[in-house]
Scaffold this active site. Sequence first.
Site, PDB file in Angstrom:
ATOM      1  CG  HIS A 170       2.314  -0.027   2.344  1.00 47.32           C
ATOM      2  ND1 HIS A 170       1.581  -0.363   1.227  1.00 47.32           N
ATOM      3  CD2 HIS A 170       3.229   0.892   1.929  1.00 47.32           C
ATOM      4  CE1 HIS A 170       2.042   0.317   0.172  1.00 47.32           C
ATOM      5  NE2 HIS A 170       3.033   1.092   0.578  1.00 47.32           N
ATOM      6  CG  ASP A 206       1.838   6.374  -1.386  1.00 53.10           C
ATOM      7  OD1 ASP A 206       2.563   7.081  -0.674  1.00 53.10           O
ATOM      8  OD2 ASP A 206       2.245   5.336  -1.943  1.00 53.10           O
ATOM      9  CG  HIS A 208       3.898   2.160  -3.282  1.00 51.05           C
ATOM     10  ND1 HIS A 208       4.642   3.276  -2.956  1.00 51.05           N
ATOM     11  CD2 HIS A 208       4.729   1.347  -3.973  1.00 51.05           C
ATOM     12  CE1 HIS A 208       5.883   3.121  -3.423  1.00 51.05           C
ATOM     13  NE2 HIS A 208       5.957   1.972  -4.046  1.00 51.05           N
ATOM     14  CG  ASP A 295       5.014   7.412  -3.463  1.00 50.09           C
ATOM     15  OD1 ASP A 295       3.964   8.086  -3.538  1.00 50.09           O
ATOM     16  OD2 ASP A 295       5.135   6.451  -2.696  1.00 50.09           O
TER      17      ASP A 295
END
Lengths: 370, 370
Positions: A170, A206, A208, A295
């Site tokens: 991120h 991931d 996200h 995740d």
Amino acid sequence: MRVVYSPAHLAHDVTTETVMGGVIPANEVAERAERIRTTLEADGGFAIDAPTEHGTEPILAVHDAGLLRYVEEAWPAARAQSLARPNLTADTFPNFRMFEGMSPEFVAGRTETRFAAGRAGWWGLDTANPLVAGTYGAARAAVDVALTTVDLVLGGEPAAYGLCRPPGHHAARSMAGGYCFFNNAAIAAEAFVRAAGEQVAILDVDYHHGNGTQQIFWRRGDVLYVSLHADPERQYPFFLGAADEIGEGEGSGANLNIPLPAGTDDSGYLAALDRGLAAIADNPGDVIVVSLGFDTYGHDPIGDFALTTAVYHECGRRVAALGRRLVILQEGGYHRPSLGANARAWLRGAEGRPYESLPASGFGGDGSDR
Amino acid sequence: MRVVYSPAHLAHDVTTETVMGGVIPANEVAERAERIRTTLEADGGFAIDAPTEHGTEPILAVHDAGLLRYVEEAWPAARAQSLARPNLTADTFPNFRMFEGMSPEFVAGRTETRFAAGRAGWWGLDTANPLVAGTYGAARAAVDVALTTVDLVLGGEPAAYGLCRPPGHHAARSMAGGYCFFNNAAIAAEAFVRAAGEQVAILDVDYHHGNGTQQIFWRRGDVLYVSLHADPERQYPFFLGAADEIGEGEGSGANLNIPLPAGTDDSGYLAALDRGLAAIADNPGDVIVVSLGFDTYGHDPIGDFALTTAVYHECGRRVAALGRRLVILQEGGYHRPSLGANARAWLRGAEGRPYESLPASGFGGDGSDR
């Protein structure tokens, strides 16, 4: 497989994060990396190395010097301002709409502010990114882990795994966020491109979207970014990650986002993965940097996918089946009891070792982690 | 003086806000406006009117339709997503640096997301802006209060006071923030310009820079914005409010920021006020919209200035001495016990009534408010 790990991450000992204005127990905690390390040690098939120091130059190859300085100085600076909170969390952020109608030149002339809350917001995306005394050292070590993993692959390893913590994807050129401070995968990809003079692909699995990685290579044709992730319509990081984001300029066509619906299961995920791998196969290059998150697991407290431990083995197998060398770097994954088994399954899949040899009980078949 | 007030603000009954990742008791509470109303009623020299409804058109004259829709829909939409928190607070914000290197066309094509947290961040600046079930009605009523105050002045009143709550000056064209949802002062100024066809000046004497008002009129030569405020180097809203921000295009020279140091006292403040008033006097126009805040008070829990109640009387007197008509709109001020006395002092100063007639005891000389 060789694994790179540093205990420096333990000093990034955050206990809480702030979500929708409320304080909750932190998801991105030291236990995550320790779970993975101990499970890989128990497997016996992984050799754990310490990272070597690589300095700040590879960080500055993809990040603004101001971000590096901020992460280094933020904690002592906040303390010098007598801020007594357990961590430094921003509350005010330079939303691009704050400057609507102001010229790009004017906006480019704005600078960070001295006060800690404003400075943290200047360099930040969200309130779930607590910074503590040990954050800088941990983030620097995570970069060294990533770069040492690159070294192993440049040295001939077909695949190596960097147990990075904090994660990185991120973090944009000039912005931290989402538990990330420096973009380990982007730094690794850039280091590989510079060392090998070859194109590289980043496969981000991931849960996200890796908005930071996308941003860093947005106009680059020599780094292909492929990401499978929760549709940003419903999930962090919200403002990037849509399928129509394909890159611009020389990077046009070198960004592939595959947003996925809530409830995505093993078969749906594998179909999306195949699509991502096909895009990578269509492009030149001999190395894939994998941003590896768990995740996507069915029990993850943040995610809403339904993946099982078995599918991580198959994912690792399919990624390795492309025949490229793999720089595998840890990103997210917050269901602590399953993290070790899931990482072990993925990495064993990538090496061609069987999943079946794992014990059959417990989360993801790993009884020792319950 | 005539005062416009609506009890609709009571439904914006926030109890907490989030600052640097921690939850604290709300500063911007209903008691603020009630303290001012009851003190002005006790004075006997103020006539309190209800606002008249003005609809959404004057709001859409300065705000993006999406912001209006967001403020209206956000609470029921969040409830429909089963969010159970006591208020809607954003945690992730589209920091302009998230899009670094992406073309303006690409960024302009990004849209709000469906999920409440992301949507709130899309339209928000910070975590100290809780939205509750009654926020939309209160924010609409605050706009009606401001517009009714404009009507009174257009109708011949030399000065009128709108007891707006929530406040407005941090709200930009497409962004809420800092306890503000719609920019009451900007809406009032725009309504006046359209009705009277004259230039107007906005004098912002809230402790904080009115980044929203500055943004809305950044390229406008017919609305002069003059703001005295805490230097954004150390205070919210951090990213705007510096002295070198003078407007652009037709608005170049029509934005005057006067950032002030911590500890600014009565004499330092009056000197800055005189500078602001001189700038207004140099420009044509017959009306001043005053964004009136009392967070400049010495005991304010947010601010770091050292103003006394007596100086508010003098400030009101000096502003009125320019000889222009005054649309006076309430912004911030968080030391509740003194708010009534401070507002009364300012407004009496603006009418030419003496400060000396106020009782001498208690906060700001107003014993009834202790």
